[in-house]
Design a protein around this motif. Structure first.
Motif, PDB file in Angstrom:
ATOM      1  N   LYS A 156       0.812  -1.218   0.000  1.00 25.18           N
ATOM      2  CA  LYS A 156       0.000   0.000   0.000  1.00 25.18           C
ATOM      3  C   LYS A 156       0.847   1.270   0.000  1.00 25.18           C
ATOM      4  N   TYR A 157       2.133   1.134   0.324  1.00 26.60           N
ATOM      5  CA  TYR A 157       3.040   2.284   0.297  1.00 26.60           C
ATOM      6  C   TYR A 157       3.804   2.381  -1.023  1.00 26.60           C
ATOM      7  N   LYS A 158       3.375   1.574  -2.019  1.00 23.50           N
ATOM      8  CA  LYS A 158       3.993   1.544  -3.357  1.00 23.50           C
ATOM      9  C   LYS A 158       5.433   1.029  -3.318  1.00 23.50           C
ATOM     10  N   THR A 159       5.725   0.189  -2.323  1.00 24.31           N
ATOM     11  CA  THR A 159       7.055  -0.388  -2.191  1.00 24.31           C
ATOM     12  C   THR A 159       7.010  -1.863  -2.586  1.00 24.31           C
ATOM     13  N   ILE A 160       7.965  -2.285  -3.404  1.00 25.58           N
ATOM     14  CA  ILE A 160       8.082  -3.690  -3.771  1.00 25.58           C
ATOM     15  C   ILE A 160       9.158  -4.302  -2.888  1.00 25.58           C
ATOM     16  N   GLN A 161       8.755  -5.239  -2.027  1.00 25.05           N
ATOM     17  CA  GLN A 161       9.688  -5.785  -1.041  1.00 25.05           C
ATOM     18  C   GLN A 161      10.911  -6.402  -1.689  1.00 25.05           C
ATOM     19  N   LEU A 162      10.719  -7.131  -2.793  1.00 24.77           N
ATOM     20  CA  LEU A 162      11.843  -7.788  -3.459  1.00 24.77           C
ATOM     21  C   LEU A 162      12.863  -6.769  -3.953  1.00 24.77           C
TER      22      LEU A 162
END
Length: 510
Positions: A156-162
């Motif tokens: 939801k914060y527009k962050t891609i964990q990978l």
């Protein structure tokens, strides 16, 4: 850079430095010599990869070779089907003392999947003077290759964990495990590939990541290079056909057939665009599938008949509506008539290509190639299918399937796909057109156990994963041929499709 911008920059630099083509490769250069940074003296082990070398291939290899040799993080960008994976895998194979760990990304891929892959290839971290580190077990260097790196869904914060994880291991050369202990990395290189973010299902990746990784862009080869590639592939694919007809051992005939392929391909791309239907996405990958299909032709099948039939299965079966099908048929008739004076199957009768006549031993022998596609007259194929249907109804249940020409064509198309190892197909159409009945019959003929999820009120993602696990255990552990049949009402959660996509692309479920 995109090709046009790259060309403008090279022109400017060439004028500035008074040099010629700055991306020109030495005469006689090979992928091996470019990747290893050695002079190609014509001595040594020849390349055994599946990459056909063209001018663009050598240029793209020269762009990324120095980064690969130095172990720098690399991101290769290009449209779908342009050959990114084939080029990278060929370059990896030419590096000495290097192994590759591939992660096929999907919407569900996280940092945990990358860590699991590293653990599989490196084992447990070893203790050193500087702390615990992961290092390759069986080679001098490990390349962690992530395909479609922009497929994982952002939070939801527009962050891609990978992406954040990769940014961390590139910047700090390690990561923190679940016990908050820092694990260092030694002799491990990160390489990734992706389609442009404008492609459906892709997400923008952080500019912080692209700032610390080497980036290269490649595009589709031009027509001349495509003719070069597919004429060589056709020459290899038609070796057996040349035994019956010496014409196909002639390079000129293969080049002519490759031009016909591209005429049809260009006509299909012009007439059917993704703006009309999203699945009208045609790439050179379809041409490769076309040539590979010709390798399956049984002895005695006319090459041009098989050529037109494979084209229909790859392009025609995707089209929506009678008008689109009629347009496609006109494209094929014109291309084939102009260059080959071909107006239809030999004998003028309707024919189908199928493996339905193959023996049980041919189908169940995993060490032999898939059964060959034999040519059948429509009447003979209907008689054969009726016999198989009668056996099925005697042993299982009554299907009530009427074998009129459209159903026979559907059975032949399903047979062509499911006779391949790992074959998969998406059947679109209105309810009641006989998709499940035809699939049940073909799975019986192929001696496959057909499985469909049994939905209940509490059927969820966990239950679906368990079903996939059971299917994979039967297939991989018990060597039982399985057919997983999913209908639209089975997809109660979009995560189901993401798991199926991971299974198809990488053979595993995250």
């Amino acid at each position: 850079m995109e090709p046009k911008v790259r060309e403008e920059l090279l022109t400017f630099l060439a004028r500035l430095t008074s040099e010629g083509d700055l991306l020109a490769t030495p005469p006689g250069a090979s992928i091996q010599s470019i990747v290893r940074g050695e002079d190609d003296d014509g001595v040594g082990v020849p390349s055994t990869g599946k990459l056909i070398v063209t001018r663009d291939t050598l240029i793209n290899a020269s762009l990324i070779a120095a980064w690969l040799r130095r172990g720098e993080p690399l991101l290769l960008v290009g449209p779908e089907g342009c050959g990114k994976s084939v080029l990278l895998e060929q370059c990896f194979s030419e590096l000495r003392g290097t192994t590759t760990a591939t992660v096929n990304c999907s919407a569900q891929t996280t940092a945990e999947n990358a860590i699991q892959k590293l653990s599989q290839m490196c084992g447990k971290p070893v203790s050193t003077n500087t702390g615990r580190v992961l290092r390759p077990r069986d080679s001098d260097r490990l390349i962690l290759y992530l395909k479609d790196i922009n497929l994982p869904r952002p939070d939801k914060y527009k962050t891609i964990q990978l992406i954040s994880f990769l940014q961390q291991i590139i910047t700090y050369n390690g990561f923190y495990d679940e016990h908050l202990e820092f694990i260092g990395l030694e002799r491990i290189q990160v390489v990734a590939s992706m389609n442009p973010t404008s492609t459906v299902g892709r997400h923008p990746i952080s500019t912080r990541f692209t700032a610390i990784a080497r980036c290269a862009y490649m595009t589709y080869p031009d027509r001349d290079q495509l003719v070069q590639v597919y004429s060589q592939m056709l020459h290899t694919a038609l070796v057996e056909a040349a035994e019956n007809n010496p014409m196909w051992s002639n390079e000129a005939s293969c080049t002519k057939l490759a031009n016909t392929m591209l005429d049809i391909y260009d006509g299909v791309k012009r007439s059917f665009r993704p703006d009309d239907y999203r699945h009208y996405q045609f790439t050179p990958r379809n041409l490769t599938e076309w040539v590979q299909g010709l390798q399956r032709l049984a002895m005695g099948v006319e090459v041009l008949d098989g050529f037109a039939y494979e084209a229909s299965r790859i392009f025609r079966d995707r089209l929506v509506g009678e008008e689109a099908i009629s347009t496609y048929d006109g494209i094929v008739r014109q291309a084939m008539a102009v260059q080959w004076q071909w107006s239809g199957p030999s004998g003028g009768e309707a024919t189908l290509l199928s493996t339905l006549g193959a023996s049980v031993e041919e189908r169940l022998d995993s060490k032999s190639p898939p059964p060959a596609l034999a040519q059948w007259k429509l009447e003979d194929f209907a008689e054969l299918a009726a016999g198989k249907l009668k056996q099925f109804e005697r042993e299982s249940k009554d299907l009530g399937l009427l074998l009129f020409p459209e159903v026979l064509q559907r059975i032949a198309a399903l047979d062509r796909v499911l006779s391949l190892p790992g074959g998969s197909v998406l059947l679109c159409g209105r309810a009641g057109v006989g998709r499940r009945s035809a699939t049940s019959l073909v799975s019986y003929i192929h001696h496959m156990d057909m499985f469909s999820p049994c939905l209940t009120r509490n059927y969820d993602v966990k239950a679906f994963r368990n079903d996939l696990k059971n299917v994979m255990i039967k297939t991989g552990g018990e060597n039982t041929p399985m057919l997983l049949f999913l209908e639209d009402h089975h997809i109660s959660d979009s995560t189901f499709l993401e798991y199926v996509n991971s299974l198809l692309s990488g053979g595993e479920v995250p």
